[in-house]
Enzyme design. Structure first.
Site, PDB file in Angstrom:
ATOM      1  N   TYR A 214       0.906  -1.132  -0.197  1.00 22.78           N
ATOM      2  CA  TYR A 214      -0.030   0.197  -0.150  1.00 22.78           C
ATOM      3  C   TYR A 214       0.817   1.244   0.138  1.00 22.78           C
ATOM      4  O   TYR A 214       1.673   1.560   0.636  1.00 22.78           O
ATOM      5  CB  TYR A 214      -1.090   0.003   1.281  1.00 22.78           C
ATOM      6  N   GLY A 216       2.613   4.636   0.725  1.00 22.67           N
ATOM      7  CA  GLY A 216       4.139   5.074   0.974  1.00 22.67           C
ATOM      8  C   GLY A 216       4.925   3.989   1.323  1.00 22.67           C
ATOM      9  O   GLY A 216       6.231   3.951   1.350  1.00 22.67           O
ATOM     10  N   ARG A 382      -7.506   6.117  -2.123  1.00 19.91           N
ATOM     11  CA  ARG A 382      -6.659   7.016  -3.100  1.00 19.91           C
ATOM     12  C   ARG A 382      -6.782   6.738  -4.334  1.00 19.91           C
ATOM     13  O   ARG A 382      -7.465   5.769  -4.874  1.00 19.91           O
ATOM     14  CB  ARG A 382      -5.155   6.528  -2.701  1.00 19.91           C
TER      15      ARG A 382
HETATM   16  C1  OXD Z   1       0.900  11.038   2.808  1.00 22.02           C
HETATM   17  C2  OXD Z   1       0.644  10.706   1.332  1.00 22.02           C
HETATM   18  O1  OXD Z   1       0.416   9.861   3.459  1.00 22.02           O
HETATM   19  O2  OXD Z   1       1.029  11.603   0.697  1.00 22.02           O
HETATM   20  O3  OXD Z   1       1.357  11.995   3.269  1.00 22.02           O
HETATM   21  O4  OXD Z   1       0.258   9.539   0.711  1.00 22.02           O
END
Ligand code: OXD
Ligand code: MN
Length: 613
Positions: A214, A216, A382
C-alpha cells in the site's frame, strides 16, 4: 508477456539487480522502460490476478479499482525504521535499528520471498530529467500494481541510466509483498505479509520494504526516497527535501508567484495545489501536491522542483465543490484504491456527491447501502493519476531549474487556538512556527484519528534523521545561501521566502468549520504573496502579524467580519498553554534543540505576557 528490455549501461545497477534476484528467487525478471505498452501489460497482469477491477469504460476510460487487504490500508509508521549508524542520529522521531543487524534480518526476510512471482525492475528519475536537482532510483517489486503505480508516480525511463551515470549513483529500493508462491499456487488478489518492514539505510541509499503493497509503504520513490532518504542527503548537501505542495499564482498584472505549503497527510494539500481561482484576474496552477525539493539558487532565492510525476491523493472529500480540477483529472486513466464501486461500474467515495448512490459495493467488496452504518470507501482511499492529466498543471512543473519560492505556508488541522493565518517575524521565527506545528491525526497513517500530535513541518513521519537537527538545518539556510551566493546574511534575508502559519480547520461550538476553506484559501495565499512582495498591510499580534481585521478582501457571503475576528483572534490563555506544550515537546529532543528555538519560545512567552487579554 512483457518484453525483457533495455541495454543496462550501468554495471552497478545490473549487478545490484542480479544480487536481489539471487536472494529473492523470482521466476522471471522484467525491466521496465516506462512505455505505454508496458504499462498496459502490467495493468493486464494485475487484472488477471484480480488486483485491479476494470471500471466501466463508458464512465471512466482506462481506469481501475484495487481493493487492498483490509489490514494493508495505510502507511505503517510503527513498522517504518531508520537505520543510521547511531540511534542519536535517527532521533526520537524515528524507530531506529542498528544497520548491520537490520540488514541481515531483512536479507533473511527477503530470502526466496519472490518465488513464483515476476520481479519488475523499475529505473526511474525523481525530478525533471537532466535537472541538476534530479536523482535516479531503481526499484524492484513483485507486485504489478506497485510497478504500474510507480510508472504513473515517477519518470520511469531508460534516461534513468543517464542520470545514474551523471549523478554517480542511485537509490536502491527493494520491495516485496512477501508472499512467495509454491509451484502451481495462484496469487491472492492483494498478496501481502502480516510482518511488515519499511527499513531505510541512508548511508547506503537503500530502502528495503517487505510485506505491504500500500501507498507509501510500497511506492518507495515517494516517502521513502523523496522524503526520508532525500532529507538525510539534503542536510549534508545544503538543500531541503520537504513534505510540501508547490503552487503557481499569477496576479492580474501577469506577475508570476510561487508558494509552497507544508501540511500533514490528508489535510488538503492536493485541494490547495489545485485551487480554481474565483477571483477576477487571478490564476492558480499546480506544480506539485506533496513533495518539494528546494535548493538555494545563485540569486539567493529558494528554488523548488516537484520530484514526482503523478498524484497519489486521498479520494474521500474530493468533489466538484472541493476540487473541481481533480474531479476532471480523474475522469480517465486513473487507478483507484479502496473506493466503493457503483452498480454501473464506476467509483464512489464519501463526499463525492451529497447523497450516496443507494446501491454500492464497499471497499472490502461487500454490498453497501446508506443504512450500513460504515463508510463505503476507506477513509484513506486513494487515486493514482499522472500529472499530465491535470488541466491546471503549470508548464514549469517540468523546468530543470525549478521555480523561485516567495512564500511558504505551514499548517495543521487544529479545531481551535491556531489562527487562520499568522505571518512570521523573521526566518528564525518561521522555522519556530514550522517546528512547533501540530495537527489532529488523519486516516493516512495507522493510529487514532483525531488525536492532536506535533508534526513539525508535516515531516514527523518522513524526516530521515533527528528532527532537532533538521530544525538546525532550516536555521542554517541563510548562512548556506550567503556562502553560496556571496551575498550578506541581510541581503539573503530579503531573498528568502516569508513563512506563514495557517489553520483552515477552526470549528464553532457546534463543530462546524468557521472558514469555508478550499477555493477561499486563495484569499489567504494572495495576502501571503502580497506580504512577500511588500504590497499588503498587516497588524501585530503576540504571535506575529495578521491581516487587518477590516481586510475587506477576506470577508465574503460566507465569512462575516465577526467570523474573521474569531478566525484571526489570539486567545492568550490558550496560547500560554500551547507554549507549555511546545516546550514539553522540544524537551523530548533534549540538548539537540537549537538554542534559537528556545529563544523564539521565550520571545513568544514575553509577547503573550505583554498582551494578557
Ligand atoms: C501521505 C501521502 O500520507 O502523501 O502523506 O500519501
Ligand atoms: Mn504526503
Amino acid at each position: 508477456m512483457l518484453a525483457n528490455s533495455p541495454s543496462v549501461k550501468d554495471a552497478t545497477a545490473k549487478s545490484w539487480v542480479d544480487e536481489v534476484a539471487r536472494i529473492t528467487k523470482p521466476r522471471e525478471v522484467i525491466w521496465l522502460d516506462g512505455s505505454k505498452s508496458q504499462y498496459q501489460e502490467l495493468i493486464d497482469v494485475a487484472v488477471g490476478m484480480g488486483t485491479l477491477i476494470p471500471l466501466n469504460p463508458q464512465k471512466r476510460p482506462r481506469s481501475y479499482l484495487a481493493r487492498s487487504h483490509p489490514r494493508d490500508v495505510a502507511r505503517m509508521e510503527d513498522r517504518t525504521f531508520v537505520c543510521t549508524p547511531t540511534e542519536a542520529e535517527a532521533g526520537p522521531n524515528n524507530n531506529w535499528r542498528e544497520p548491520k543487524s537490520m540488514r541481515e534480518k531483512l536479507l533473511d526476510v527477503f530470502s526466496e520471498c519472490m518465488q513464483g512471482r515476476v520481479m519488475y525492475v523499475i529505473p526511474f528519475v525523481m525530478g525533471p530529467v537532466g535537472s541538476p536537482f534530479s536523482r535516479a532510483g531503481l526499484q524492484v517489486t513483485d507486485a504489478p500494481y506497485v510497478a504500474a503505480s510507480m510508472t504513473i508516480m515517477t519518470r520511469v525511463a531508460p534516461a534513468a541510466f543517464d542520470e545514474i551515470a551523471a549523478k554517480h549513483g542511485f537509490v536502491r529500493a527493494w520491495h516485496s509483498v512477501g508472499a512467495p508462491l509454491a509451484e502451481g499456487e495462484t496469487s491472492d488478489s492483494w498478496p501481502h505479509n502480516d510482518s511488515v518492514y519499511v527499513a531505510h539505510f541512508p548511508q547506503e541509499s537503500t530502502v528495503m520494504s517487505f510485506g505491504s503493497g500500500y501507498g507509501g509503504n510500497a511506492l518507495l520513490a515517494k516517502k521513502c526516497f523523496a522524503l526520508r532518504l532525500a532529507s538525510y542527503s539534503a542536510r549534508a548537501e545544503g538543500w531541503l527535501a520537504e513534505h510540501m505542495l508547490i503552487v503557481k499564482v499569477t496576479d492580474p498584472e501577469g506577475n508570476e508567484h510561487y508558494l509552497t505549503g507544508a501540511f500533514p497527510s490528508a489535510c488538503g494539500k492536493t485541494n490547495l495545489a489545485m485551487m480554481r481561482s474565483h477571483l477576477p484576474g487571478w490564476q492558480v496552477q499546480t506544480i506539485g501536491d506533496d513533495i518539494a525539493w528546494i535548493h538555494v539558487g545563485d540569486d539567493g532565492r529558494l528554488w523548488a522542483i516537484n520530484p514526482e510525476s503523478g498524484f497519489f491523493g486521498v479520494a474521500p472529500g474530493t468533489s466538484p465543490k472541493t476540487n473541481p480540477v481533480a474531479i476532471e483529472m480523474l475522469a480517465s486513466d486513473t487507478i483507484f484504491t479502496n473506493t466503493a464501486l457503483t452498480a454501473d461500474g464506476d467509483v464512489w467515495w464519501e463526499g463525492l456527491t451529497d447523497e450516496p448512490p443507494s446501491d454500492l459495493i464497499d471497499w472490502r467488496g461487500a454490498a453497501w447501502s446508506p443504512d450500513s452504518g460504515r463508510p463505503a470507501a476507506h477513509p484513506n482511499a486513494r487515486f493514482t493519476v499522472a500529472t499530465s492529466r491535470c488541466s491546471e498543471i503549470a508548464p514549469e512543473w517540468n523546468s530543470p531549474a525549478g521555480v523561485p519560492i516567495s512564500a511558504m505556508l505551514v499548517g495543521g488541522r487544529r479545531p481551535d487556538t491556531v489562527p487562520l493565518v499568522n505571518e512570521s517575524l523573521s526566518w528564525e521565527h518561521g522555522v519556530f512556527l514550522g517546528a512547533s506545528m501540530s495537527s489532529a491525526q488523519t486516516a493516512a497513517a495507522e493510529g487514532e484519528v483525531g488525536v492532536v500530535r506535533r508534526d513539525p513541518f508535516a515531516m514527523l513521519p518522513f524526516c530521515g534523521y533527528d528532527l532537532a537537527q533538521y530544525w538546525q538545518h532550516w536555521l542554517e539556510i541563510p548562512r548556506i545561501a550567503a556562502a553560496k551566493t556571496g551575498l550578506s546574511i541581510e541581503e539573503v534575508r530579503q531573498q528568502l521566502p516569508k513563512i506563514f502559519q495557517v489553520n483552515w480547520f477552526q470549528v464553532d461550538e457546534e463543530g462546524r468549520f468557521i472558514w469555508p476553506g478550499f477555493a477561499e484559501n486563495l484569499k489567504i495565499v494572495i495576502w501571503a504573496l502580497q506580504r512577500a512582495a511588500g504590497s499588503a498591510s498587516a497588524d501585530s499580534t503576540p504571535l506575529g502579524l495578521r491581516p487587518p481585521l477590516d481586510e475587506a478582501s477576506l470577508v465574503s457571503g460566507e465569512v462575516s467580519t465577526s467570523d474573521l475576528e474569531t478566525l484571526l483572534a489570539v486567545d492568550v490563555p490558550k496560547w500560554s498553554l500551547e507554549a507549555d506544550r511546545i516546550s514539553e515537546y522540544f524537551e523530548t529532543f533534549g540538548n539537540e534543540v537549537p538554542a534559537e528555538l528556545g529563544a523564539q519560545l521565550q520571545a513568544l512567552r514575553s509577547r503573550l505576557a505583554k498582551n494578557p487579554t
